[in-house]
Design a protein around this motif. Structure first.
Motif, PDB file in Angstrom:
ATOM      1  N   ILE A 171     -58.046  19.000  21.205  1.00  0.00           N
ATOM      2  CA  ILE A 171     -56.621  18.955  20.883  1.00  0.00           C
ATOM      3  C   ILE A 171     -55.933  19.793  21.951  1.00  0.00           C
ATOM      4  O   ILE A 171     -56.272  20.965  22.128  1.00  0.00           O
ATOM      5  CB  ILE A 171     -56.370  19.512  19.477  1.00  0.00           C
ATOM      6  CG1 ILE A 171     -57.137  18.667  18.461  1.00  0.00           C
ATOM      7  CG2 ILE A 171     -54.879  19.547  19.176  1.00  0.00           C
ATOM      8  CD1 ILE A 171     -57.220  19.273  17.089  1.00  0.00           C
ATOM      9  N   TYR A 172     -55.005  19.191  22.675  1.00  0.00           N
ATOM     10  CA  TYR A 172     -54.423  19.916  23.799  1.00  0.00           C
ATOM     11  C   TYR A 172     -52.924  19.704  23.913  1.00  0.00           C
ATOM     12  O   TYR A 172     -52.372  18.746  23.401  1.00  0.00           O
ATOM     13  CB  TYR A 172     -55.108  19.520  25.107  1.00  0.00           C
ATOM     14  CG  TYR A 172     -55.012  18.056  25.470  1.00  0.00           C
ATOM     15  CD1 TYR A 172     -53.927  17.565  26.179  1.00  0.00           C
ATOM     16  CD2 TYR A 172     -56.012  17.170  25.087  1.00  0.00           C
ATOM     17  CE1 TYR A 172     -53.843  16.223  26.513  1.00  0.00           C
ATOM     18  CE2 TYR A 172     -55.943  15.834  25.413  1.00  0.00           C
ATOM     19  CZ  TYR A 172     -54.859  15.365  26.134  1.00  0.00           C
ATOM     20  OH  TYR A 172     -54.777  14.049  26.455  1.00  0.00           O
ATOM     21  N   GLU A 173     -52.324  20.627  24.611  1.00  0.00           N
ATOM     22  CA  GLU A 173     -50.904  20.569  24.948  1.00  0.00           C
ATOM     23  C   GLU A 173     -50.821  20.875  26.432  1.00  0.00           C
ATOM     24  O   GLU A 173     -51.370  21.874  26.905  1.00  0.00           O
ATOM     25  CB  GLU A 173     -50.120  21.605  24.149  1.00  0.00           C
ATOM     26  CG  GLU A 173     -48.648  21.626  24.436  1.00  0.00           C
ATOM     27  CD  GLU A 173     -47.872  20.582  23.631  1.00  0.00           C
ATOM     28  OE1 GLU A 173     -46.812  20.172  24.112  1.00  0.00           O
ATOM     29  OE2 GLU A 173     -48.333  20.198  22.545  1.00  0.00           O
ATOM     30  N   GLU A 174     -50.157  20.008  27.159  1.00  0.00           N
ATOM     31  CA  GLU A 174     -49.938  20.222  28.588  1.00  0.00           C
ATOM     32  C   GLU A 174     -48.485  20.636  28.784  1.00  0.00           C
ATOM     33  O   GLU A 174     -47.579  20.000  28.238  1.00  0.00           O
ATOM     34  CB  GLU A 174     -50.237  18.940  29.355  1.00  0.00           C
ATOM     35  CG  GLU A 174     -50.103  19.093  30.838  1.00  0.00           C
ATOM     36  CD  GLU A 174     -50.448  17.816  31.601  1.00  0.00           C
ATOM     37  OE1 GLU A 174     -50.516  17.911  32.833  1.00  0.00           O
ATOM     38  OE2 GLU A 174     -50.631  16.761  30.976  1.00  0.00           O
ATOM     39  N   ILE A 175     -48.274  21.690  29.543  1.00  0.00           N
ATOM     40  CA  ILE A 175     -46.928  22.188  29.800  1.00  0.00           C
ATOM     41  C   ILE A 175     -46.663  22.163  31.297  1.00  0.00           C
ATOM     42  O   ILE A 175     -47.455  22.696  32.082  1.00  0.00           O
ATOM     43  CB  ILE A 175     -46.750  23.628  29.271  1.00  0.00           C
ATOM     44  CG1 ILE A 175     -46.984  23.679  27.765  1.00  0.00           C
ATOM     45  CG2 ILE A 175     -45.365  24.164  29.631  1.00  0.00           C
ATOM     46  CD1 ILE A 175     -47.005  25.076  27.192  1.00  0.00           C
ATOM     47  N   ASN A 176     -45.548  21.566  31.677  1.00  0.00           N
ATOM     48  CA  ASN A 176     -45.105  21.585  33.059  1.00  0.00           C
ATOM     49  C   ASN A 176     -43.965  22.594  33.157  1.00  0.00           C
ATOM     50  O   ASN A 176     -42.891  22.380  32.606  1.00  0.00           O
ATOM     51  CB  ASN A 176     -44.624  20.197  33.488  1.00  0.00           C
ATOM     52  CG  ASN A 176     -44.226  20.147  34.948  1.00  0.00           C
ATOM     53  OD1 ASN A 176     -43.872  21.159  35.556  1.00  0.00           O
ATOM     54  ND2 ASN A 176     -44.275  18.964  35.518  1.00  0.00           N
ATOM     55  N   PRO A 177     -44.171  23.712  33.865  1.00  0.00           N
ATOM     56  CA  PRO A 177     -43.127  24.739  33.931  1.00  0.00           C
ATOM     57  C   PRO A 177     -41.857  24.263  34.630  1.00  0.00           C
ATOM     58  O   PRO A 177     -40.782  24.829  34.402  1.00  0.00           O
ATOM     59  CB  PRO A 177     -43.785  25.883  34.693  1.00  0.00           C
ATOM     60  CG  PRO A 177     -44.912  25.273  35.429  1.00  0.00           C
ATOM     61  CD  PRO A 177     -45.358  24.094  34.617  1.00  0.00           C
ATOM     62  N   ASN A 178     -41.954  23.194  35.430  1.00  0.00           N
ATOM     63  CA  ASN A 178     -40.752  22.668  36.089  1.00  0.00           C
ATOM     64  C   ASN A 178     -39.763  22.100  35.078  1.00  0.00           C
ATOM     65  O   ASN A 178     -38.578  21.969  35.377  1.00  0.00           O
ATOM     66  CB  ASN A 178     -41.120  21.607  37.129  1.00  0.00           C
ATOM     67  CG  ASN A 178     -41.789  22.219  38.337  1.00  0.00           C
ATOM     68  OD1 ASN A 178     -41.467  23.336  38.742  1.00  0.00           O
ATOM     69  ND2 ASN A 178     -42.742  21.512  38.906  1.00  0.00           N
ATOM     70  N   ASP A 179     -40.239  21.780  33.884  1.00  0.00           N
ATOM     71  CA  ASP A 179     -39.347  21.301  32.828  1.00  0.00           C
ATOM     72  C   ASP A 179     -38.379  22.389  32.369  1.00  0.00           C
ATOM     73  O   ASP A 179     -37.420  22.091  31.658  1.00  0.00           O
ATOM     74  CB  ASP A 179     -40.152  20.809  31.628  1.00  0.00           C
ATOM     75  CG  ASP A 179     -40.957  19.559  31.934  1.00  0.00           C
ATOM     76  OD1 ASP A 179     -40.700  18.897  32.970  1.00  0.00           O
ATOM     77  OD2 ASP A 179     -41.867  19.239  31.141  1.00  0.00           O
ATOM     78  N   TYR A 180     -38.621  23.616  32.766  1.00  0.00           N
ATOM     79  CA  TYR A 180     -37.790  24.750  32.344  1.00  0.00           C
ATOM     80  C   TYR A 180     -36.971  25.301  33.507  1.00  0.00           C
ATOM     81  O   TYR A 180     -36.508  26.430  33.473  1.00  0.00           O
ATOM     82  CB  TYR A 180     -38.674  25.824  31.691  1.00  0.00           C
ATOM     83  CG  TYR A 180     -39.422  25.215  30.536  1.00  0.00           C
ATOM     84  CD1 TYR A 180     -38.809  25.062  29.298  1.00  0.00           C
ATOM     85  CD2 TYR A 180     -40.697  24.680  30.726  1.00  0.00           C
ATOM     86  CE1 TYR A 180     -39.463  24.417  28.267  1.00  0.00           C
ATOM     87  CE2 TYR A 180     -41.356  24.033  29.689  1.00  0.00           C
ATOM     88  CZ  TYR A 180     -40.727  23.907  28.464  1.00  0.00           C
ATOM     89  OH  TYR A 180     -41.367  23.257  27.443  1.00  0.00           O
ATOM     90  N   SER A 181     -36.797  24.459  34.532  1.00  0.00           N
ATOM     91  CA  SER A 181     -35.967  24.808  35.690  1.00  0.00           C
ATOM     92  C   SER A 181     -34.757  23.900  35.699  1.00  0.00           C
ATOM     93  O   SER A 181     -34.820  22.742  35.301  1.00  0.00           O
ATOM     94  CB  SER A 181     -36.736  24.602  37.003  1.00  0.00           C
ATOM     95  OG  SER A 181     -37.813  25.481  37.095  1.00  0.00           O
TER      96      SER A 181
END
Length: 114
Positions: free
Chosen positions: A33-43
């Protein structure tokens, strides 16, 4: 089937890789079970043209992950948002949210220069 929980932070999608790993683990009786986070989504781009990175929004995203308290592996790229965010910053955020976290932390990079 045993469940394992993963959070992966990378500015480049690892969706296909995670899918292949998940399918492979199912054959071994493990549900990933995973979650992928792209930090560019918070720019976001300011009117001045400068890039603004919202660390608080990223922290809120981490905090909102339903399986955070059951996390088995936290993986992050080392080089994330230039001059704003490195993998070590993400690890600090993780330990702010889970001060007693004792499971695996993986830091990886194709380009560690310093």
């Amino acid at each position: 089937m045993v469940q394992k929980h993963l959070i992966l932070v990378d500015e480049q999608s690892q969706k296909d890789r995670l899918k292949r790993i998940s399918e492979s683990l199912k054959n071994d009786g493990i549900e990933l079970i995973y979650e992928e986070i792209n930090p560019n989504d918070y720019s976001s781009r300011l009117e001045s043209g400068d890039l603004y990175f919202d660390k608080d929004a990223l922290m809120s995203k981490l905090q909102s992950i339903s399986f955070l308290s059951h996390l088995d592996i936290f993986a992050t790229d080392y080089n994330l948002v230039e001059n704003e965010l490195k993998g070590e910053d993400l690890i600090r955020m993780l330990y702010e949210l889970l001060p007693h976290y004792r499971n695996r932390v993986i830091v990886y990079s194709a380009q560690i220069e310093d």
